[in-house]
Design a protein around this motif. Structure first.
Motif, mmCIF file in Angstrom:
data_model
loop_
_atom_site.group_PDB
_atom_site.id
_atom_site.type_symbol
_atom_site.label_atom_id
_atom_site.label_comp_id
_atom_site.label_asym_id
_atom_site.label_seq_id
_atom_site.Cartn_x
_atom_site.Cartn_y
_atom_site.Cartn_z
ATOM 1 N N CYS A 150 -32.159 48.272 26.255
ATOM 2 C CA CYS A 150 -30.897 48.099 25.517
ATOM 3 C C CYS A 150 -30.524 49.484 25.016
ATOM 4 O O CYS A 150 -31.305 50.128 24.313
ATOM 5 N N ILE A 151 -29.345 49.937 25.413
ATOM 6 C CA ILE A 151 -28.915 51.280 25.023
ATOM 7 C C ILE A 151 -27.657 51.164 24.180
ATOM 8 O O ILE A 151 -26.701 50.484 24.569
ATOM 9 N N VAL A 152 -27.710 51.805 23.015
ATOM 10 C CA VAL A 152 -26.538 51.799 22.135
ATOM 11 C C VAL A 152 -25.826 53.139 22.291
ATOM 12 O O VAL A 152 -26.449 54.197 22.142
ATOM 13 N N ALA A 153 -24.535 53.092 22.608
ATOM 14 C CA ALA A 153 -23.739 54.319 22.744
ATOM 15 C C ALA A 153 -22.559 54.230 21.780
ATOM 16 O O ALA A 153 -21.804 53.258 21.811
ATOM 17 N N ALA A 154 -22.434 55.228 20.913
ATOM 18 C CA ALA A 154 -21.376 55.203 19.896
ATOM 19 C C ALA A 154 -20.187 56.044 20.356
ATOM 20 O O ALA A 154 -20.362 57.121 20.926
ATOM 21 N N ASP A 155 -18.993 55.560 20.060
ATOM 22 C CA ASP A 155 -17.762 56.215 20.530
ATOM 23 C C ASP A 155 -17.654 57.681 20.113
ATOM 24 O O ASP A 155 -17.248 58.524 20.893
ATOM 25 N N PHE A 156 -17.986 57.963 18.838
ATOM 26 C CA PHE A 156 -17.762 59.308 18.305
ATOM 27 C C PHE A 156 -19.062 60.113 18.245
ATOM 28 O O PHE A 156 -19.368 60.764 17.259
ATOM 29 N N ASP A 157 -19.843 60.002 19.298
ATOM 30 C CA ASP A 157 -21.147 60.667 19.368
ATOM 31 C C ASP A 157 -21.126 61.649 20.544
ATOM 32 O O ASP A 157 -20.745 61.256 21.657
ATOM 33 N N PRO A 158 -21.531 62.911 20.327
ATOM 34 C CA PRO A 158 -21.613 63.823 21.475
ATOM 35 C C PRO A 158 -22.546 63.273 22.553
ATOM 36 O O PRO A 158 -22.399 63.575 23.734
ATOM 37 N N LEU A 159 -23.523 62.451 22.145
ATOM 38 C CA LEU A 159 -24.514 61.925 23.095
ATOM 39 C C LEU A 159 -24.035 60.660 23.815
ATOM 40 O O LEU A 159 -24.773 60.099 24.627
ATOM 41 N N ARG A 160 -22.821 60.221 23.479
ATOM 42 C CA ARG A 160 -22.333 58.953 24.052
ATOM 43 C C ARG A 160 -22.472 58.909 25.575
ATOM 44 O O ARG A 160 -23.051 57.970 26.133
ATOM 45 N N ASP A 161 -21.992 59.948 26.235
ATOM 46 C CA ASP A 161 -21.915 59.872 27.692
ATOM 47 C C ASP A 161 -23.275 59.946 28.362
ATOM 48 O O ASP A 161 -23.481 59.367 29.432
ATOM 49 N N GLU A 162 -24.236 60.635 27.718
ATOM 50 C CA GLU A 162 -25.558 60.641 28.352
ATOM 51 C C GLU A 162 -26.250 59.286 28.176
ATOM 52 O O GLU A 162 -26.978 58.831 29.056
ATOM 53 N N GLY A 163 -25.961 58.620 27.036
ATOM 54 C CA GLY A 163 -26.494 57.266 26.848
ATOM 55 C C GLY A 163 -25.943 56.332 27.910
ATOM 56 O O GLY A 163 -26.675 55.549 28.531
ATOM 57 N N VAL A 164 -24.633 56.439 28.130
ATOM 58 C CA VAL A 164 -23.992 55.594 29.142
ATOM 59 C C VAL A 164 -24.547 55.939 30.529
ATOM 60 O O VAL A 164 -24.839 55.049 31.338
ATOM 61 N N ALA A 165 -24.721 57.240 30.766
ATOM 62 C CA ALA A 165 -25.246 57.670 32.077
ATOM 63 C C ALA A 165 -26.654 57.114 32.293
ATOM 64 O O ALA A 165 -27.007 56.693 33.407
ATOM 65 N N TYR A 166 -27.454 57.091 31.225
ATOM 66 C CA TYR A 166 -28.817 56.564 31.366
ATOM 67 C C TYR A 166 -28.770 55.066 31.683
ATOM 68 O O TYR A 166 -29.514 54.577 32.543
ATOM 69 N N ALA A 167 -27.873 54.369 30.988
ATOM 70 C CA ALA A 167 -27.751 52.928 31.254
ATOM 71 C C ALA A 167 -27.369 52.700 32.720
ATOM 72 O O ALA A 167 -27.935 51.831 33.396
ATOM 73 N N ARG A 168 -26.401 53.476 33.190
ATOM 74 C CA ARG A 168 -25.949 53.302 34.576
ATOM 75 C C ARG A 168 -27.074 53.632 35.551
ATOM 76 O O ARG A 168 -27.303 52.920 36.528
#
Ligand code: NAP
Length: 867
Positions: A793-811
């Motif tokens: 389970c990966i939480v990605a926050a909209d206003f986080d510099p790390l958002r896109d790497e979290g999303v990339a990891y999920a993908r």
């Protein structure tokens, strides 16, 4: 004087309503040189104040504030006689304004608009009236008020009563004389509470039928408050400016005293001062947290109940008059003059409809479940179809013939409460989604009128003729309005704010509660950003800068403002030791998180010495084994410890029902990569081997972490897979660091201003790992082999510099066949989701996290324990 219509029956603008908003709108449109026609079904100006003539009707905002500010000369020429002026005086004021500016000549009285249709080819509105007139206009503006459409009586037999029937909202001009009569009043909102004491003075017998007891405070009416008059004398402009930039439209410093932490004497002192002052915004500002925290709210509510009990002699009546079914303020509180004391009169009786509901109105009275009452007159003080009633009743149809009623079948949808998509050039003054009824209406009216006037002026200058919001902007604003409401207690009440007073009306929080100041700021930003979120067309060209004006959760924005105001030095300019001290200092005094069954500290052996841990056990039967979650705190491998993430661990434990073991690991710069990751893996191995002693269930183990803690948790999963054990049931990665590439768009978008900055992230990496090591999967797990890893389970926050790497990891995990749940923390920053009991909007995200943790362990036992 108004510009005459160049073609008979064709106007630049039509305005419906000649109350506070319609009159000022007319004045401003004239200033722009537009031809205008105003319609009102009444035979004079006044709007709400024309119709609501019941005995005792007054405003509930001090009249020094409930007044126009656009005309300084007017302010000098008019003096209010009382703190809260009566309806006749307010009506007189509006007549005075209309005459002073010669407004009547453009108003057609005793005329109702029966339909308005957008004519797409002509780009005009076609308006018809109940006098059979059809006219055309470019702009159609509804200034119909928020509380102008009376709620039809939803009581069985309402038409049958043969005696006199009155509605507070449509009181006869000649008044009513109740002398010697047996009178019933149904309803105890503001209208009932204001009129009951005066009706009681005349009636031989007065019976009040109360469905919901209401909070009311004494108005302490009299001369206008001296301090207010003095402030106005000293600096009228400054005072009005402060009102425009206040939370409610009346200058008032919001308190920072929290009800839950204030001492008993401070609580009492603040409450009594507000009670004595007799102003709505004062009593709503006793504590900063009374609108969001049930415990704090109850302190105020109970003090009001005490006042009611001491005012009303008969204990049973007093108890029935004490509101207990809603939080204070979530239904509009009332201001009264002798309301509760009225029940001490021998001829006045309260009937509690919760105990004996009305069965039917009869020909000669009212029948309840227990009694039959005979009356000479019935007064309905049953309220309004608020905020949307007058708008949807007006038969407005936009593009493709869609009516407003159809569009809003599931609740109103607006951009800024001003316009709605599909209805070009259609403006609503103080519409749903604007501060309106939660504010000093006159301030909000002037703000809306000024905004519309500026918008039309700008359009004119640029050769633009139509304007309408985009679907994206409108959906974003609707969401923001609901987000603002959701962090308060307001949605819990069956109030007219929620549409709950009208049977069948969709339950939606109607006004904007973010504040007059915040709202004005948003409207100004929209205008200054080329009318962000609006589509405009005309000979000057088509233009649309699409976007959402507010997408951050309101309480997250408040935290950011608070932190910015502290003026703290950027972490990356400090030494590691100073940064740690600063982090500890900012955590002082925060809410502790939920109470648990047991919290114990210990140490486990690590690869290079002992590692401290803290074990959290949920409440419930002690000793019963539960799944185990090994958690790693955040802090960029440099900061943080068992205390820093303590509230979050408590929250995860309470929500998941699992045992949570938070393990500290070695920090950089003292010990650099890969020490933290190796410690994490060692901790997971140890926890697996000692699950029983920890109160866990052998073989049921998950890992979790936030930020850099999520980094080491993800790495531990890869190391466990490579080492063929231990078996991990799931990995919860909250805003994880999974890559060292800092060029993804989320770094661009969110690299500054949201606590975790690009500069700070670089500082963390520099402390933790040499550039040559940063591509290694033990530093950047996204670059590793992802097959065969535990469900995530990966939480990605909209206003986080790390958002896109979290999303990339999920993908990437998904692509490698790993079951993944990606939880988007909408409107959140890197840190806000973890701020337990500070950022209320984080709670639903953490509820989802708790659910994801439980899903890692599909054992029926855990599911049962948690539910
Ligand atoms: P309201 O606040 O909606 O009150 C209506 C009352 O009638 C409530 O007590 C309601 O009970 C009761 N009621 C409605 N339907 C009923 C039914 N079928 N059977 C029994 N009881 C029923 O309306 P309002 O008093 O006219 O005030 C509306 C708003 O107008 C106020 O909140 C305020 O914003 C504004 N206002 C301001 C002033 C002022 O001081 N300036 C004066 C009057 C009005 P439930 O609560 O159970 O629904």
């Amino acid at each position: 004087m108004n510009k005459p219509a160049s073609v008979p029956g064709h106007f630049d603008a039509v305005v419906v309503g000649a109350g506070f908003s319609g009159l000022y709108m007319l004045y401003r449109l004239r200033q722009l040189g537009l031809s205008v026609k105003v319609f009102d079904s009444a035979d004079d100006v006044g709007g709400t104040w024309y119709w609501n003539r019941y005995p005792g009707a007054r405003c509930d905002i001090p009249t020094t504030d409930y007044t126009y500010s656009f005309d300084p000369e007017l302010e000098k020429e008019w003096t209010w006689s009382e703190k809260y002026a009566t309806q006749p005086e307010i009506l007189e004021y509006l007549r005075f304004v209309a005459d002073r500016h010669g407004l009547r000549s453009d108003i057609e009285f005793s005329t109702a608009v029966t339909s308005a249709r957008w004519d797409e080819p002509e780009q005009r509105w076609r308006i018809t009236t109940d006098r059979g007139k059809e006219i055309r206009c470019r702009y159609y503006i509804m200034a119909t008020g928020c509380l102008s459409m009376p709620k039809s009586p939803d009581i069985e037999g309402a038409g049958r009563f043969a005696g006199q029937v009155y509605f507070t909202s449509r009181w006869p001009h000649e008044g009513a004389d109740f002398t010697g009569q047996r009178v019933a009043v149904i309803g105890t909102g503001s209208s009932g509470i204001q009129s009951i004491p005066l009706i009681a003075r005349q009636a031989r017998q007065l019976t009040v039928f109360q469905r919901t007891a209401n909070f009311s405070i004494p108005a302490h009416n009299g001369p206008a408050p001296a301090d207010r008059l003095e402030q106005l004398d000293v600096g009228r402009d400054a005072y009005r400016h402060a009102a425009r930039w206040s939370r409610g439209g009346v200058p008032l410093e919001p308190t920072d005293v929290l009800g839950i932490t204030a001492s008993e004497s401070v609580r009492r002192e603040r409450f009594e001062a507000a009670w004595e002052q007799g102003e709505l915004f004062g009593i709503l500002n006793v504590f900063a947290d009374q609108g969001v925290n049930p415990a704090s709210n109850d302190i105020v509510a109970e003090m009001i109940r005490e006042k009611i009990r001491s005012a009303v002699k008969d204990p049973e009546t007093a108890e029935a008059l004490c509101p207990k079914d809603h939080y204070f303020g979530t239904k509009r509180p009332c201001l009264d003059t002798g309301y509760f004391e009225t029940y001490n009169l021998p001829h006045v009786r309260l009937v509690d409809l919760r105990k004996q509901p009305i069965v039917s109105i009869t020909e000669d009275g009212i029948e309840t479940a227990d009694e039959s009452f005979g009356f000479d007159a019935i007064v309905y003080a049953t309220g309004f179809d608020a905020m949307t009633g007058a708008l949807v009743a007006a038969d407005v149809a936009g593009q493709d013939g869609l009516s407003l009623k159809e569009k809003w079948a599931a609740g109103p949808s607006t951009y800024l409460g001003l316009m709605t998509a599909g209805f070009p050039n259609f403006f609503m003054l103080t519409g749903p989604g604007s501060p309106s009824v939660l504010s000093n209406m006159t301030v909000s009216i002037e703000q809306h009128v000024d905004w519309v006037a500026r918008c039309l002026e700008d359009m004119c200058e640029e050769g633009l003729e139509t304007i309408e919001p985009t679907a994206l902007a409108e959906a974003g604003w609707d969401q923001h309005v609901q987000d603002c409401g959701a962090i308060t207690l307001y949605p819990t009440a069956n109030s007219w704010y929620m549409g709950a007073n009208v049977p069948g009306k969709p339950r939606v929080f109607l006004p904007y509660i973010g504040g007059v100041d915040a709202y004005r700021q948003a409207c100004d930003e929209v205008a200054s950003q080329d009318y962000l979120g609006f589509r405009m067309t005309g000979p000057g060209g088509d233009r649309c800068r699409d976007g959402v004006v507010r997408s951050m959760q309101p309480d997250v924005a408040m935290v950011l403002e608070f932190v910015a105001a502290l003026g703290l030095p950027p972490m990356e300019t400090l030494s590691a030791a100073d940064a740690r001290a600063l982090m500890a200092a900012t955590a002082e005094g925060r809410p502790p998180g939920p109470e648990l069954g047991e919290v114990t500290d210990g140490v486990i052996p690590g690869p290079a010495g002992d590692l401290p841990y803290r074990l959290y056990r949920p409440g419930g039967p002690s000793g019963r084994p539960r799944p185990l979650v090994v958690y790693f705190h955040g802090g960029g491998w440099v900061l943080g410890n068992l205390d820093s993430d303590d509230p979050l661990c408590r929250d995860l434990c309470a929500r998941s029902g699992a045992v949570v073991m938070s393990v500290n690991y070695r920090h950089a710069p003292e010990v650099r990569f890969p020490a933290a990751a190796l410690d994490a893996f060692a901790a997971v191995q140890w926890a697996d081997a000692n699950a029983t002693e920890l109160g866990g269930i052998p073989g049921q183990l998950a890992v979790a972490g936030w930020s850099a803690g999520a980094n080491v948790a993800a790495v531990a999963c890869q190391l466990a897979r490579d080492a063929a054990g231990p078996r991990i049931s799931g990995q919860l990665l909250i805003c994880p660091v999974v890559d060292s590439d800092m060029t993804r768009p989320s770094y661009e978008e969110n690299g500054d201003g949201y606590i975790l900055t690009t500069a700070l992230m670089r500082w963390f990496w520099d402390h933790y790992a040499d550039p040559a090591d940063r591509g290694e999967p033990r530093a950047a797990p996204l670059r590793g082999d992802l097959e065969g890893l535990p469900p995530a389970c990966i939480v990605a926050a909209d206003f986080d510099p790390l958002r896109d790497e979290g999303v990339a990891y999920a993908r990437a995990l998904g692509a490698a066949g790993v079951p993944v749940r990606l939880a988007r923390a909408r409107g959140h920053t890197h840190t806000s989701v973890t701020m337990v009991d500070v950022v209320i909007s984080g709670a639903p995200v953490r509820a989802g996290i708790g659910e994801a943790l439980r899903d890692f362990f599909p054992s029926a036992e855990l599911q049962e324990q948690v539910s």
